[in-house]
Design a protein around this motif. Structure first.
Motif, PDB file in Angstrom:
ATOM      1  N   UNK A  64      -3.870   1.700 -11.020  1.00  0.00           N
ATOM      2  CA  UNK A  64      -5.074   2.358 -10.483  1.00  0.00           C
ATOM      3  C   UNK A  64      -5.142   3.797 -10.963  1.00  0.00           C
ATOM      4  N   UNK A  65      -4.022   4.506 -10.924  1.00  0.00           N
ATOM      5  CA  UNK A  65      -3.999   5.898 -11.373  1.00  0.00           C
ATOM      6  C   UNK A  65      -4.374   5.992 -12.847  1.00  0.00           C
ATOM      7  N   UNK A  66      -3.788   5.120 -13.668  1.00  0.00           N
ATOM      8  CA  UNK A  66      -4.057   5.141 -15.108  1.00  0.00           C
ATOM      9  C   UNK A  66      -5.497   4.789 -15.431  1.00  0.00           C
ATOM     10  N   UNK A  67      -6.025   3.762 -14.757  1.00  0.00           N
ATOM     11  CA  UNK A  67      -7.401   3.336 -15.016  1.00  0.00           C
ATOM     12  C   UNK A  67      -8.406   4.427 -14.651  1.00  0.00           C
ATOM     13  N   UNK A  68      -8.178   5.084 -13.510  1.00  0.00           N
ATOM     14  CA  UNK A  68      -9.099   6.130 -13.084  1.00  0.00           C
ATOM     15  C   UNK A  68      -9.063   7.333 -14.021  1.00  0.00           C
ATOM     16  N   UNK A  69      -7.857   7.738 -14.414  1.00  0.00           N
ATOM     17  CA  UNK A  69      -7.734   8.868 -15.331  1.00  0.00           C
ATOM     18  C   UNK A  69      -8.340   8.519 -16.689  1.00  0.00           C
ATOM     19  N   UNK A  70      -8.108   7.281 -17.164  1.00  0.00           N
ATOM     20  CA  UNK A  70      -8.669   6.836 -18.442  1.00  0.00           C
ATOM     21  C   UNK A  70     -10.193   6.801 -18.409  1.00  0.00           C
ATOM     22  N   UNK A  71     -10.737   6.570 -17.212  1.00  0.00           N
ATOM     23  CA  UNK A  71     -12.198   6.509 -17.062  1.00  0.00           C
ATOM     24  C   UNK A  71     -12.821   7.891 -16.932  1.00  0.00           C
ATOM     25  N   UNK A  72     -12.004   8.928 -17.022  1.00  0.00           N
ATOM     26  CA  UNK A  72     -12.525  10.280 -16.963  1.00  0.00           C
ATOM     27  C   UNK A  72     -12.496  10.920 -15.590  1.00  0.00           C
ATOM     28  N   UNK A  73     -11.915  10.230 -14.621  1.00  0.00           N
ATOM     29  CA  UNK A  73     -11.796  10.784 -13.275  1.00  0.00           C
ATOM     30  C   UNK A  73     -10.676  11.824 -13.274  1.00  0.00           C
ATOM     31  N   UNK A 130       0.819  -1.204   0.000  1.00  0.00           N
ATOM     32  CA  UNK A 130       0.000   0.000   0.000  1.00  0.00           C
ATOM     33  C   UNK A 130       0.862   1.266   0.000  1.00  0.00           C
ATOM     34  N   UNK A 131       1.971   1.231   0.745  1.00  0.00           N
ATOM     35  CA  UNK A 131       2.801   2.427   0.799  1.00  0.00           C
ATOM     36  C   UNK A 131       3.512   2.680  -0.516  1.00  0.00           C
ATOM     37  N   UNK A 132       3.871   1.615  -1.212  1.00  0.00           N
ATOM     38  CA  UNK A 132       4.518   1.810  -2.515  1.00  0.00           C
ATOM     39  C   UNK A 132       3.540   2.296  -3.579  1.00  0.00           C
ATOM     40  N   UNK A 133       2.261   2.073  -3.372  1.00  0.00           N
ATOM     41  CA  UNK A 133       1.276   2.724  -4.240  1.00  0.00           C
ATOM     42  C   UNK A 133       1.410   4.232  -4.094  1.00  0.00           C
ATOM     43  N   UNK A 134       1.530   4.692  -2.844  1.00  0.00           N
ATOM     44  CA  UNK A 134       1.676   6.125  -2.580  1.00  0.00           C
ATOM     45  C   UNK A 134       3.003   6.656  -3.111  1.00  0.00           C
ATOM     46  N   UNK A 135       4.069   5.883  -2.952  1.00  0.00           N
ATOM     47  CA  UNK A 135       5.377   6.312  -3.455  1.00  0.00           C
ATOM     48  C   UNK A 135       5.337   6.453  -4.981  1.00  0.00           C
ATOM     49  N   UNK A 136       4.690   5.511  -5.645  1.00  0.00           N
ATOM     50  CA  UNK A 136       4.594   5.570  -7.097  1.00  0.00           C
ATOM     51  C   UNK A 136       3.833   6.818  -7.546  1.00  0.00           C
ATOM     52  N   UNK A 137       2.756   7.150  -6.843  1.00  0.00           N
ATOM     53  CA  UNK A 137       1.913   8.294  -7.210  1.00  0.00           C
ATOM     54  C   UNK A 137       2.587   9.613  -6.871  1.00  0.00           C
ATOM     55  N   UNK A 138       3.102   9.726  -5.641  1.00  0.00           N
ATOM     56  CA  UNK A 138       3.585  11.024  -5.166  1.00  0.00           C
ATOM     57  C   UNK A 138       5.072  11.271  -5.362  1.00  0.00           C
ATOM     58  N   UNK A 173      -7.387  14.002 -12.135  1.00  0.00           N
ATOM     59  CA  UNK A 173      -6.130  13.587 -11.538  1.00  0.00           C
ATOM     60  C   UNK A 173      -6.154  13.762 -10.023  1.00  0.00           C
ATOM     61  N   UNK A 174      -6.871  14.768  -9.549  1.00  0.00           N
ATOM     62  CA  UNK A 174      -6.970  14.991  -8.102  1.00  0.00           C
ATOM     63  C   UNK A 174      -7.607  13.797  -7.411  1.00  0.00           C
ATOM     64  N   UNK A 175      -8.753  13.356  -7.920  1.00  0.00           N
ATOM     65  CA  UNK A 175      -9.457  12.217  -7.319  1.00  0.00           C
ATOM     66  C   UNK A 175      -8.656  10.932  -7.513  1.00  0.00           C
ATOM     67  N   UNK A 176      -8.034  10.775  -8.687  1.00  0.00           N
ATOM     68  CA  UNK A 176      -7.236   9.576  -8.952  1.00  0.00           C
ATOM     69  C   UNK A 176      -6.053   9.486  -7.988  1.00  0.00           C
ATOM     70  N   UNK A 177      -5.360  10.614  -7.764  1.00  0.00           N
ATOM     71  CA  UNK A 177      -4.220  10.623  -6.851  1.00  0.00           C
ATOM     72  C   UNK A 177      -4.670  10.389  -5.410  1.00  0.00           C
ATOM     73  N   UNK A 178      -5.834  10.911  -5.056  1.00  0.00           N
ATOM     74  CA  UNK A 178      -6.387  10.644  -3.724  1.00  0.00           C
ATOM     75  C   UNK A 178      -6.649   9.149  -3.536  1.00  0.00           C
ATOM     76  N   UNK A 179      -7.240   8.533  -4.542  1.00  0.00           N
ATOM     77  CA  UNK A 179      -7.619   7.121  -4.454  1.00  0.00           C
ATOM     78  C   UNK A 179      -6.408   6.200  -4.422  1.00  0.00           C
ATOM     79  N   UNK A 180      -5.448   6.439  -5.326  1.00  0.00           N
ATOM     80  CA  UNK A 180      -4.294   5.550  -5.429  1.00  0.00           C
ATOM     81  C   UNK A 180      -3.194   5.916  -4.443  1.00  0.00           C
ATOM     82  N   UNK A 181      -3.057   7.223  -4.153  1.00  0.00           N
ATOM     83  CA  UNK A 181      -1.946   7.673  -3.332  1.00  0.00           C
ATOM     84  C   UNK A 181      -2.291   7.901  -1.876  1.00  0.00           C
ATOM     85  N   UNK A 182      -3.196   8.845  -1.606  1.00  0.00           N
ATOM     86  CA  UNK A 182      -3.519   9.188  -0.213  1.00  0.00           C
ATOM     87  C   UNK A 182      -4.147   8.006   0.531  1.00  0.00           C
ATOM     88  N   UNK A 183      -5.069   7.308  -0.131  1.00  0.00           N
ATOM     89  CA  UNK A 183      -5.693   6.153   0.523  1.00  0.00           C
ATOM     90  C   UNK A 183      -4.687   5.023   0.714  1.00  0.00           C
TER      91      UNK A 183
END
Length: 448
Positions: free
Chosen positions: A393-402, A259-267, A404-414
Protein backbone atom coordinates in the motif's frame (compact mmCIF):
# COMPACT_ATOMS: atom_id res chain seq x y z
CA UNK A 1 -12.46 -41.29 51.88
CA UNK A 2 -12.71 -39.35 48.65
CA UNK A 3 -9.60 -38.19 46.86
CA UNK A 4 -8.62 -34.55 46.85
CA UNK A 5 -8.79 -32.92 43.39
CA UNK A 6 -4.99 -32.66 43.16
CA UNK A 7 -4.60 -36.37 43.99
CA UNK A 8 -6.38 -37.18 40.73
CA UNK A 9 -3.75 -35.40 38.62
CA UNK A 10 -0.92 -37.37 36.99
CA UNK A 11 2.77 -36.72 37.81
CA UNK A 12 3.64 -33.32 36.43
CA UNK A 13 0.02 -32.19 36.45
CA UNK A 14 0.29 -30.04 39.57
CA UNK A 15 1.39 -26.37 39.40
CA UNK A 16 5.16 -25.87 39.15
CA UNK A 17 7.26 -24.64 42.06
CA UNK A 18 8.21 -20.91 41.95
CA UNK A 19 11.86 -21.76 41.27
CA UNK A 20 10.92 -23.81 38.20
CA UNK A 21 8.55 -21.08 37.01
CA UNK A 22 11.48 -18.64 37.08
CA UNK A 23 13.68 -21.10 35.17
CA UNK A 24 11.04 -21.59 32.47
CA UNK A 25 10.64 -17.81 32.18
CA UNK A 26 14.39 -17.26 31.75
CA UNK A 27 14.75 -19.96 29.11
CA UNK A 28 11.71 -18.65 27.20
CA UNK A 29 13.16 -15.13 27.34
CA UNK A 30 16.51 -16.32 25.95
CA UNK A 31 14.77 -18.41 23.29
CA UNK A 32 12.85 -15.33 22.15
CA UNK A 33 15.97 -13.11 22.20
CA UNK A 34 17.90 -15.42 19.87
CA UNK A 35 14.88 -16.19 17.69
CA UNK A 36 14.51 -12.42 17.17
CA UNK A 37 18.27 -12.22 16.62
CA UNK A 38 17.95 -14.61 13.68
CA UNK A 39 14.68 -13.14 12.42
CA UNK A 40 16.02 -9.57 12.21
CA UNK A 41 19.47 -10.51 10.89
CA UNK A 42 18.18 -11.05 7.37
CA UNK A 43 16.86 -7.50 7.05
CA UNK A 44 20.02 -6.09 8.62
CA UNK A 45 22.34 -8.05 6.33
CA UNK A 46 20.26 -7.88 3.13
CA UNK A 47 22.27 -4.98 1.64
CA UNK A 48 25.50 -6.97 2.09
CA UNK A 49 23.92 -10.13 0.71
CA UNK A 50 22.58 -8.24 -2.32
CA UNK A 51 25.97 -6.65 -2.93
CA UNK A 52 27.70 -10.04 -2.76
CA UNK A 53 25.29 -11.64 -5.24
CA UNK A 54 24.98 -8.53 -7.44
CA UNK A 55 21.25 -8.03 -6.92
CA UNK A 56 19.50 -4.80 -7.85
CA UNK A 57 17.24 -3.00 -5.38
CA UNK A 58 14.20 -4.49 -7.11
CA UNK A 59 15.64 -8.00 -6.86
CA UNK A 60 16.37 -7.52 -3.16
CA UNK A 61 12.80 -6.38 -2.51
CA UNK A 62 11.43 -9.34 -4.44
CA UNK A 63 13.54 -11.79 -2.47
CA UNK A 64 12.45 -10.18 0.82
CA UNK A 65 8.80 -10.46 -0.23
CA UNK A 66 9.13 -14.15 -1.08
CA UNK A 67 10.94 -14.79 2.21
CA UNK A 68 8.03 -13.16 4.06
CA UNK A 69 5.58 -15.38 2.16
CA UNK A 70 7.65 -18.44 3.01
CA UNK A 71 7.73 -17.37 6.66
CA UNK A 72 3.93 -17.35 6.63
CA UNK A 73 3.73 -20.90 5.20
CA UNK A 74 6.19 -22.38 7.71
CA UNK A 75 4.47 -20.58 10.62
CA UNK A 76 1.30 -22.55 9.87
CA UNK A 77 2.89 -25.66 11.39
CA UNK A 78 3.49 -24.19 14.85
CA UNK A 79 -0.12 -24.16 16.09
CA UNK A 80 -0.82 -27.87 15.40
CA UNK A 81 2.65 -28.65 16.79
CA UNK A 82 1.75 -27.00 20.10
CA UNK A 83 -1.53 -28.87 20.42
CA UNK A 84 -0.28 -32.26 19.26
CA UNK A 85 3.25 -32.58 20.69
CA UNK A 86 3.13 -30.20 23.63
CA UNK A 87 4.46 -26.83 24.74
CA UNK A 88 8.00 -27.89 25.65
CA UNK A 89 8.69 -29.78 22.38
CA UNK A 90 7.34 -26.79 20.43
CA UNK A 91 9.73 -24.51 22.32
CA UNK A 92 12.67 -26.75 21.40
CA UNK A 93 11.61 -27.11 17.75
CA UNK A 94 11.03 -23.40 17.12
CA UNK A 95 14.30 -22.42 18.80
CA UNK A 96 16.21 -25.13 16.92
CA UNK A 97 14.52 -23.88 13.74
CA UNK A 98 15.91 -20.39 14.35
CA UNK A 99 19.39 -21.83 14.97
CA UNK A 100 19.39 -24.01 11.84
CA UNK A 101 17.98 -21.20 9.72
CA UNK A 102 20.93 -19.01 10.73
CA UNK A 103 23.41 -21.83 10.06
CA UNK A 104 22.08 -22.72 6.63
CA UNK A 105 21.76 -19.04 5.69
CA UNK A 106 25.55 -18.91 5.89
CA UNK A 107 25.68 -21.56 3.15
CA UNK A 108 23.17 -19.96 0.76
CA UNK A 109 24.25 -19.72 -2.86
CA UNK A 110 21.63 -17.50 -4.48
CA UNK A 111 18.02 -16.33 -4.57
CA UNK A 112 16.29 -19.71 -4.43
CA UNK A 113 18.38 -21.07 -1.58
CA UNK A 114 18.01 -17.82 0.40
CA UNK A 115 14.23 -17.90 -0.01
CA UNK A 116 13.97 -21.58 0.97
CA UNK A 117 16.27 -21.31 3.98
CA UNK A 118 14.95 -18.02 5.30
CA UNK A 119 11.36 -19.27 5.02
CA UNK A 120 12.13 -21.47 8.03
CA UNK A 121 12.70 -18.33 10.07
CA UNK A 122 8.92 -18.64 10.44
CA UNK A 123 9.71 -21.10 13.25
CA UNK A 124 11.70 -18.46 15.11
CA UNK A 125 9.05 -15.83 14.39
CA UNK A 126 6.41 -18.09 15.94
CA UNK A 127 8.46 -18.81 19.07
CA UNK A 128 6.60 -15.97 20.80
CA UNK A 129 3.34 -17.89 20.32
CA UNK A 130 4.93 -20.87 22.05
CA UNK A 131 6.01 -18.59 24.90
CA UNK A 132 2.54 -17.11 25.25
CA UNK A 133 0.89 -20.54 25.50
CA UNK A 134 3.57 -22.22 27.62
CA UNK A 135 3.94 -19.38 30.13
CA UNK A 136 0.19 -18.77 30.33
CA UNK A 137 -0.16 -22.34 31.57
CA UNK A 138 2.95 -22.26 33.76
CA UNK A 139 1.99 -19.01 35.52
CA UNK A 140 -1.52 -20.25 36.27
CA UNK A 141 -3.57 -17.61 38.05
CA UNK A 142 -0.79 -15.50 39.57
CA UNK A 143 -1.99 -11.92 39.91
CA UNK A 144 1.01 -10.34 38.18
CA UNK A 145 1.39 -12.93 35.45
CA UNK A 146 0.93 -10.38 32.66
CA UNK A 147 3.72 -8.20 34.04
CA UNK A 148 5.93 -11.30 34.41
CA UNK A 149 5.26 -12.18 30.79
CA UNK A 150 6.08 -8.65 29.63
CA UNK A 151 9.71 -9.19 30.68
CA UNK A 152 9.86 -12.29 28.48
CA UNK A 153 8.22 -10.48 25.55
CA UNK A 154 10.79 -7.67 25.91
CA UNK A 155 13.22 -10.11 24.34
CA UNK A 156 12.20 -8.58 20.98
CA UNK A 157 14.02 -5.23 21.44
CA UNK A 158 16.85 -6.98 23.26
CA UNK A 159 17.30 -9.44 20.39
CA UNK A 160 17.04 -6.72 17.75
CA UNK A 161 19.63 -4.53 19.49
CA UNK A 162 21.90 -7.52 20.08
CA UNK A 163 21.70 -8.39 16.41
CA UNK A 164 22.53 -4.83 15.35
CA UNK A 165 25.42 -4.60 17.81
CA UNK A 166 27.00 -7.93 16.90
CA UNK A 167 26.56 -7.21 13.20
CA UNK A 168 28.40 -3.91 13.60
CA UNK A 169 31.21 -5.66 15.50
CA UNK A 170 31.53 -8.87 13.46
CA UNK A 171 30.58 -7.94 9.90
CA UNK A 172 33.87 -6.18 9.02
CA UNK A 173 35.92 -9.24 10.05
CA UNK A 174 33.84 -12.35 9.32
CA UNK A 175 31.36 -11.10 6.69
CA UNK A 176 27.62 -11.74 6.51
CA UNK A 177 28.03 -15.51 6.29
CA UNK A 178 30.08 -15.52 9.47
CA UNK A 179 27.47 -13.44 11.31
CA UNK A 180 24.75 -15.93 10.39
CA UNK A 181 26.97 -18.81 11.50
CA UNK A 182 27.72 -17.09 14.80
CA UNK A 183 23.98 -16.70 15.49
CA UNK A 184 23.54 -20.49 15.34
CA UNK A 185 25.41 -21.42 18.49
CA UNK A 186 23.60 -19.43 21.21
CA UNK A 187 20.25 -20.73 19.95
CA UNK A 188 21.49 -24.33 20.10
CA UNK A 189 22.49 -23.79 23.73
CA UNK A 190 18.95 -22.60 24.46
CA UNK A 191 17.58 -25.81 22.91
CA UNK A 192 19.65 -27.84 25.39
CA UNK A 193 18.40 -25.69 28.28
CA UNK A 194 14.79 -26.14 27.10
CA UNK A 195 15.27 -29.93 27.03
CA UNK A 196 15.64 -29.84 30.84
CA UNK A 197 12.37 -27.97 31.39
CA UNK A 198 9.11 -29.67 32.41
CA UNK A 199 6.02 -29.79 30.23
CA UNK A 200 3.29 -27.36 31.21
CA UNK A 201 0.92 -28.85 33.83
CA UNK A 202 -2.11 -28.03 31.68
CA UNK A 203 -0.80 -30.05 28.73
CA UNK A 204 0.24 -32.92 31.02
CA UNK A 205 -3.33 -33.10 32.32
CA UNK A 206 -4.79 -32.67 28.84
CA UNK A 207 -2.69 -35.54 27.51
CA UNK A 208 -3.64 -37.73 30.50
CA UNK A 209 -7.36 -37.11 30.01
CA UNK A 210 -7.02 -38.03 26.33
CA UNK A 211 -5.30 -41.31 27.25
CA UNK A 212 -8.03 -42.17 29.73
CA UNK A 213 -10.71 -41.45 27.10
CA UNK A 214 -8.88 -43.59 24.54
CA UNK A 215 -8.77 -46.46 27.07
CA UNK A 216 -12.51 -46.21 27.64
CA UNK A 217 -12.12 -44.92 31.21
CA UNK A 218 -14.58 -42.09 30.73
CA UNK A 219 -15.53 -41.67 34.38
CA UNK A 220 -11.89 -41.25 35.45
CA UNK A 221 -11.25 -38.92 32.54
CA UNK A 222 -14.16 -36.72 33.60
CA UNK A 223 -12.87 -36.56 37.18
CA UNK A 224 -9.34 -35.63 36.11
CA UNK A 225 -10.65 -33.04 33.64
CA UNK A 226 -12.78 -31.48 36.38
CA UNK A 227 -9.86 -31.42 38.84
CA UNK A 228 -7.58 -29.85 36.19
CA UNK A 229 -10.17 -27.31 35.00
CA UNK A 230 -10.18 -28.71 31.46
CA UNK A 231 -13.44 -28.18 29.58
CA UNK A 232 -12.61 -30.08 26.40
CA UNK A 233 -9.74 -32.46 25.72
CA UNK A 234 -10.36 -33.16 22.03
CA UNK A 235 -7.68 -32.42 19.48
CA UNK A 236 -8.16 -28.89 18.20
CA UNK A 237 -9.06 -28.21 14.56
CA UNK A 238 -9.30 -25.11 12.40
CA UNK A 239 -13.01 -25.84 11.94
CA UNK A 240 -13.56 -25.30 15.68
CA UNK A 241 -11.95 -21.87 15.46
CA UNK A 242 -14.65 -20.82 13.01
CA UNK A 243 -17.56 -22.48 14.83
CA UNK A 244 -20.25 -20.05 16.09
CA UNK A 245 -18.74 -19.73 19.57
CA UNK A 246 -15.28 -18.68 18.36
CA UNK A 247 -15.76 -17.43 14.79
CA UNK A 248 -16.10 -13.74 15.63
CA UNK A 249 -13.16 -13.86 18.01
CA UNK A 250 -10.86 -15.67 15.56
CA UNK A 251 -11.67 -13.35 12.66
CA UNK A 252 -11.37 -10.20 14.78
CA UNK A 253 -8.05 -11.25 16.32
CA UNK A 254 -6.65 -12.19 12.90
CA UNK A 255 -7.75 -8.84 11.45
CA UNK A 256 -6.13 -7.03 14.38
CA UNK A 257 -2.79 -8.75 13.69
CA UNK A 258 -2.92 -8.02 9.95
CA UNK A 259 -3.85 -4.36 10.36
CA UNK A 260 -1.37 -3.75 13.17
CA UNK A 261 1.49 -5.27 11.21
CA UNK A 262 0.73 -2.84 8.41
CA UNK A 263 1.50 -0.11 10.95
CA UNK A 264 4.60 -1.93 12.22
CA UNK A 265 5.91 -2.25 8.67
CA UNK A 266 5.36 1.47 7.99
CA UNK A 267 6.47 2.97 11.30
CA UNK A 268 9.00 0.46 12.61
CA UNK A 269 10.55 -1.51 9.75
CA UNK A 270 10.38 1.43 7.29
CA UNK A 271 10.45 4.08 10.00
CA UNK A 272 13.68 5.71 8.84
CA UNK A 273 12.32 6.13 5.30
CA UNK A 274 9.05 7.60 6.53
CA UNK A 275 10.75 10.08 8.88
CA UNK A 276 13.22 11.28 6.27
CA UNK A 277 10.80 11.56 3.35
CA UNK A 278 7.67 12.68 5.21
CA UNK A 279 9.21 14.97 7.82
CA UNK A 280 12.66 15.77 6.46
CA UNK A 281 14.33 14.54 9.65
CA UNK A 282 17.97 13.54 9.21
CA UNK A 283 19.68 11.20 11.65
CA UNK A 284 23.47 10.92 11.85
CA UNK A 285 23.12 7.17 11.98
CA UNK A 286 20.33 4.66 11.42
CA UNK A 287 21.43 3.12 14.70
CA UNK A 288 19.90 6.12 16.52
CA UNK A 289 16.50 5.23 15.08
CA UNK A 290 16.99 1.57 15.97
CA UNK A 291 17.92 2.38 19.56
CA UNK A 292 14.98 4.79 19.86
CA UNK A 293 12.50 2.26 18.49
CA UNK A 294 13.64 -0.59 20.68
CA UNK A 295 14.01 1.49 23.84
CA UNK A 296 10.43 2.72 23.37
CA UNK A 297 9.30 -0.83 22.70
CA UNK A 298 11.02 -2.19 25.81
CA UNK A 299 9.37 0.40 28.06
CA UNK A 300 6.06 -0.13 26.30
CA UNK A 301 6.12 -3.89 26.93
CA UNK A 302 6.62 -3.46 30.68
CA UNK A 303 4.01 -0.69 30.95
CA UNK A 304 1.32 -2.57 29.04
CA UNK A 305 2.09 -5.84 30.83
CA UNK A 306 1.61 -4.05 34.16
CA UNK A 307 -1.51 -2.21 33.03
CA UNK A 308 -3.07 -5.36 31.57
CA UNK A 309 -3.02 -7.06 34.98
CA UNK A 310 -4.99 -4.17 36.44
CA UNK A 311 -7.57 -3.06 33.90
CA UNK A 312 -7.70 -6.13 31.65
CA UNK A 313 -5.48 -7.09 28.73
CA UNK A 314 -8.11 -6.67 26.02
CA UNK A 315 -8.93 -3.15 27.21
CA UNK A 316 -5.22 -2.31 27.51
CA UNK A 317 -4.59 -3.34 23.89
CA UNK A 318 -7.49 -1.28 22.54
CA UNK A 319 -6.51 1.83 24.51
CA UNK A 320 -2.79 1.49 23.67
CA UNK A 321 -3.28 1.09 19.93
CA UNK A 322 -5.83 3.93 19.85
CA UNK A 323 -3.36 6.31 21.52
CA UNK A 324 -0.62 5.07 19.17
CA UNK A 325 -2.75 5.88 16.12
CA UNK A 326 -3.35 9.41 17.39
CA UNK A 327 0.34 9.94 18.21
CA UNK A 328 1.52 8.79 14.77
CA UNK A 329 -1.11 10.92 13.04
CA UNK A 330 -0.07 14.00 15.02
CA UNK A 331 3.57 13.24 14.21
CA UNK A 332 2.84 13.06 10.47
CA UNK A 333 0.60 16.13 10.33
CA UNK A 334 2.43 18.26 12.89
CA UNK A 335 5.39 20.59 12.39
CA UNK A 336 8.62 19.29 10.84
CA UNK A 337 10.54 20.11 13.99
CA UNK A 338 13.07 17.42 14.88
CA UNK A 339 12.47 17.28 18.66
CA UNK A 340 8.69 17.28 18.13
CA UNK A 341 8.82 14.60 15.43
CA UNK A 342 11.20 12.34 17.36
CA UNK A 343 9.20 12.75 20.56
CA UNK A 344 5.88 11.89 18.92
CA UNK A 345 7.50 9.04 16.98
CA UNK A 346 8.84 7.53 20.22
CA UNK A 347 5.42 7.95 21.87
CA UNK A 348 3.75 6.30 18.89
CA UNK A 349 6.14 3.34 19.02
CA UNK A 350 5.55 3.02 22.76
CA UNK A 351 1.83 2.49 22.12
CA UNK A 352 2.29 0.57 18.86
CA UNK A 353 4.62 -2.21 20.03
CA UNK A 354 4.05 -2.14 23.80
CA UNK A 355 0.54 -3.66 23.75
CA UNK A 356 2.01 -6.88 22.29
CA UNK A 357 3.03 -7.84 25.84
CA UNK A 358 -0.67 -7.85 26.73
CA UNK A 359 -1.79 -9.21 23.34
CA UNK A 360 0.34 -12.37 23.32
CA UNK A 361 -0.69 -13.31 26.83
CA UNK A 362 -4.32 -12.44 26.15
CA UNK A 363 -4.38 -14.81 23.17
CA UNK A 364 -3.41 -17.73 25.40
CA UNK A 365 -6.22 -16.83 27.79
CA UNK A 366 -8.84 -16.33 25.12
CA UNK A 367 -8.85 -19.87 23.68
CA UNK A 368 -9.72 -23.10 25.52
CA UNK A 369 -6.82 -25.43 26.37
CA UNK A 370 -7.29 -27.83 23.45
CA UNK A 371 -7.18 -24.90 20.97
CA UNK A 372 -4.48 -22.90 22.71
CA UNK A 373 -1.87 -23.67 20.07
CA UNK A 374 -3.76 -23.51 16.80
CA UNK A 375 -5.96 -20.59 17.91
CA UNK A 376 -3.30 -17.98 18.73
CA UNK A 377 -1.11 -19.17 15.85
CA UNK A 378 -3.92 -18.68 13.32
CA UNK A 379 -4.06 -15.00 14.28
CA UNK A 380 -0.29 -14.67 14.67
CA UNK A 381 0.51 -15.82 11.13
CA UNK A 382 -1.40 -12.85 9.76
CA UNK A 383 1.54 -10.66 10.84
CA UNK A 384 3.71 -11.39 7.78
CA UNK A 385 0.68 -10.88 5.54
CA UNK A 386 0.09 -7.50 7.15
CA UNK A 387 3.73 -6.58 6.57
CA UNK A 388 3.40 -7.38 2.86
CA UNK A 389 0.14 -5.43 2.60
CA UNK A 390 1.64 -2.46 4.45
CA UNK A 391 4.65 -2.30 2.14
CA UNK A 392 2.48 -2.74 -0.94
CA UNK A 393 0.00 0.00 0.00
CA UNK A 394 2.80 2.42 0.88
CA UNK A 395 4.65 1.70 -2.37
CA UNK A 396 1.56 1.92 -4.56
CA UNK A 397 0.48 5.25 -3.07
CA UNK A 398 3.94 6.79 -3.37
CA UNK A 399 4.27 5.46 -6.95
CA UNK A 400 0.93 7.08 -7.76
CA UNK A 401 2.30 10.46 -6.75
CA UNK A 402 0.82 10.62 -3.26
CA UNK A 403 3.05 12.27 -0.67
CA UNK A 404 4.83 10.07 1.89
CA UNK A 405 2.83 11.81 4.63
CA UNK A 406 -0.52 10.78 3.16
CA UNK A 407 0.79 7.32 2.22
CA UNK A 408 2.03 6.68 5.78
CA UNK A 409 -1.28 7.93 7.18
CA UNK A 410 -3.22 5.57 4.92
CA UNK A 411 -1.08 2.45 5.40
CA UNK A 412 0.18 3.08 8.92
CA UNK A 413 -2.07 5.29 11.06
CA UNK A 414 -5.30 3.88 9.63
CA UNK A 415 -3.95 0.35 9.99
CA UNK A 416 -3.12 1.02 13.64
CA UNK A 417 -6.53 2.53 14.34
CA UNK A 418 -8.19 -0.34 12.49
CA UNK A 419 -6.40 -2.91 14.65
CA UNK A 420 -7.80 -1.26 17.80
CA UNK A 421 -11.31 -1.36 16.31
CA UNK A 422 -10.86 -5.02 15.31
CA UNK A 423 -10.08 -5.90 18.94
CA UNK A 424 -13.61 -4.79 19.88
CA UNK A 425 -14.87 -7.98 18.25
CA UNK A 426 -12.71 -10.27 20.39
CA UNK A 427 -13.80 -12.18 23.49
CA UNK A 428 -13.97 -10.68 26.94
CA UNK A 429 -12.09 -13.06 29.22
CA UNK A 430 -12.11 -13.29 32.99
CA UNK A 431 -8.43 -13.03 33.94
CA UNK A 432 -9.11 -14.61 37.32
CA UNK A 433 -10.00 -17.94 35.69
CA UNK A 434 -8.25 -18.44 32.37
CA UNK A 435 -9.62 -21.96 31.81
CA UNK A 436 -13.20 -20.72 31.89
CA UNK A 437 -13.15 -18.72 28.68
CA UNK A 438 -16.80 -17.80 28.40
CA UNK A 439 -18.60 -17.16 25.17
CA UNK A 440 -18.68 -13.52 24.07
CA UNK A 441 -21.35 -11.59 25.93
CA UNK A 442 -23.68 -9.17 24.15
CA UNK A 443 -21.94 -6.28 25.88
CA UNK A 444 -18.67 -7.33 24.25
CA UNK A 445 -20.00 -5.88 21.04
CA UNK A 446 -20.06 -2.36 22.35
CA UNK A 447 -17.81 -2.06 25.40
CA UNK A 448 -14.05 -1.96 25.83
Amino acid sequence: MSEKPRDLLPPGGAPLAPRMVRRVSIVCFLAWVFSVFDHTLFGTLLPQIADDFGWSATESTTVATWVTAGTFVVSLAVGPMLDRFGRKPALMITTAGAALTSGFSALAGGKLSIILVRSFSGLGYSEEVVNSVYLNEVYGRKGKRGFMYSFVQSGWPVGALLGALLTALLLPTIGWRGVFLFATFPALVIVLLAWRLPESPVFVNLRHVRKLRAAGRDAEAAEVAKAAGIEDERGGTVRELFAPGLRRHTISLSAAWLLNWMAIQVFSVLGTTVLVEAKGVSFDSALVVLILANAAGFGGYLFHGYLGDRIGRRRTIIIGWSIGAVAMTVMLLGPANAPFVIGMYALGLFFLTGPYAALLFYMGESFPAHLRGIGPNTAHIMGPIGAIVGSAVLSLLVSAGVSMTVAALSAGSLGLAGSALAMLGTRRVSQSDTEATAEPTPSARTTV
